[in-house]
Motif scaffolding. Sequence first.
Motif, PDB file in Angstrom:
ATOM      1  N   MET A 180       1.104  -1.158  -0.014  1.00  0.00           N
ATOM      2  CA  MET A 180       0.063   0.002   0.214  1.00  0.00           C
ATOM      3  C   MET A 180       0.870   1.183  -0.110  1.00  0.00           C
ATOM      4  N   LEU A 181       0.664   1.982  -1.115  1.00  0.00           N
ATOM      5  CA  LEU A 181       1.405   3.411  -1.256  1.00  0.00           C
ATOM      6  C   LEU A 181       0.795   4.408  -0.219  1.00  0.00           C
ATOM      7  N   PRO A 182       1.439   5.563   0.031  1.00  0.00           N
ATOM      8  CA  PRO A 182       0.726   6.722   0.574  1.00  0.00           C
ATOM      9  C   PRO A 182      -0.308   7.308  -0.441  1.00  0.00           C
ATOM     10  N   GLY A 183      -1.112   8.045   0.065  1.00  0.00           N
ATOM     11  CA  GLY A 183      -2.203   8.655  -0.679  1.00  0.00           C
ATOM     12  C   GLY A 183      -3.659   8.147  -0.734  1.00  0.00           C
ATOM     13  N   SER A 184      -3.871   7.207   0.349  1.00  0.00           N
ATOM     14  CA  SER A 184      -5.417   6.884   0.416  1.00  0.00           C
ATOM     15  C   SER A 184      -6.180   7.784   0.758  1.00  0.00           C
ATOM     16  N   THR A 185      -7.455   7.523   0.247  1.00  0.00           N
ATOM     17  CA  THR A 185      -8.672   8.715   0.403  1.00  0.00           C
ATOM     18  C   THR A 185      -9.712   8.150   0.838  1.00  0.00           C
ATOM     19  N   GLY A 186     -10.761   8.675   1.696  1.00  0.00           N
ATOM     20  CA  GLY A 186     -11.922   8.178   1.920  1.00  0.00           C
ATOM     21  C   GLY A 186     -12.011   7.429   3.284  1.00  0.00           C
ATOM     22  N   LEU A 187     -10.992   7.335   4.088  1.00  0.00           N
ATOM     23  CA  LEU A 187     -10.968   6.604   5.206  1.00  0.00           C
ATOM     24  C   LEU A 187     -11.403   7.100   6.702  1.00  0.00           C
ATOM     25  N   ASP A 188     -11.793   8.462   6.537  1.00  0.00           N
ATOM     26  CA  ASP A 188     -12.071   8.933   7.902  1.00  0.00           C
ATOM     27  C   ASP A 188     -13.612   9.236   7.920  1.00  0.00           C
ATOM     28  N   GLU A 189     -13.867  10.212   8.023  1.00  0.00           N
ATOM     29  CA  GLU A 189     -15.470  10.784   8.235  1.00  0.00           C
ATOM     30  C   GLU A 189     -16.365  10.238   6.901  1.00  0.00           C
ATOM     31  N   PRO A 190     -17.392   9.873   6.920  1.00  0.00           N
ATOM     32  CA  PRO A 190     -18.075   9.572   5.806  1.00  0.00           C
ATOM     33  C   PRO A 190     -18.594  10.606   5.174  1.00  0.00           C
ATOM     34  N   PRO A 191     -19.094  10.874   4.028  1.00  0.00           N
ATOM     35  CA  PRO A 191     -19.704  11.902   3.363  1.00  0.00           C
ATOM     36  C   PRO A 191     -21.250  11.911   3.672  1.00  0.00           C
TER      37      PRO A 191
END
Length: 329
Positions: free
Chosen positions: A57-68
Amino acid sequence: MPIPVLKRTETTTPQSPVPPQRVHWGRTYVSVTGKNGEGEEIPLTDFTNTLWPGIIMLPGSTGLDEPPFELHSDDSPNLDGGIFRDARAVAREVMIPVYLHGIDRPTIKRMKSRLRSSLNPKKGFCILKFIEGDGVPRLLRCYYKGGMEGNESQDESGFTWAKYGLQFTAYEPYFYSDDVQAAQWVFGDTEAFFSTTLPLYPFRLSAGHLAGDKVDIFNPGDVEAWPRWELHGPIKAFDFEGPEGHSFGIAAPTDGSDVVPAGRVLTVDTRPGHKTIRDDLGANYWPLLKPQPELWSIPDGDSESSVSITPGSPRATVRLTFQPRYEGY
């Protein structure tokens, strides 16, 4: 004019602030498991998988904290702005960049093939697992959406390596704990109402009619949780009322028989997408519910609910289980 004499107050030397101590915290473990969570678990943060030399897994993941969230409001033709009405969490979009590295061309081709097969949404959903340094897993159920279409540019792939941005959609936007919270009520032993020698959880209550008795429930999650109730007969009638006054139940039959006979187990599943009331033989109890039933949820934190049970004879049991849900991992 006279000068007032004030009592001298004793002064103390202020203590120096104590600096915070660093806590040792291990690296976060991340893995993906396809085929409805029953396929091969593929680690993304170490080399313990069978796809050696590795998927990283590389740096730069998105969408893993507060849901929209989706906001609902009303507009007025005579007023500026609007009036907030409600909000709801919507599907979560997640992107995880990965790097695949093989020792030769056959290795990287096998690695791609197995990863594609595992993530294929036609074969079911994927489970993204995150384990922080405290060792507590957080699970996100999602479907692979794209990212492995392939790009043969110089910066995206080579003879023995490739980079992808795996895209997932989590229609249930919350993370789940694999720890199931449980409480149990047992009827039939001639003992004190609450045990004086055993822990409070799980609950152990004596035989008799538990009429509208208040019970405390703690939900350690960030949002509401949806419980499953298991009623082990014989039970003549029951009623469950939630913290906000919502309730459901089944009244005692007029002929004096048991709603849940001895040896039968009635399961009330309140989870969205389920909402079923069936016994272990498949019989549907929904038509027997009292008018306007509401299968309520358990709010986060401490709450108080009401449980009313009329057992048919000794050894009737009621069990409550639920999985906490979290906004992030």
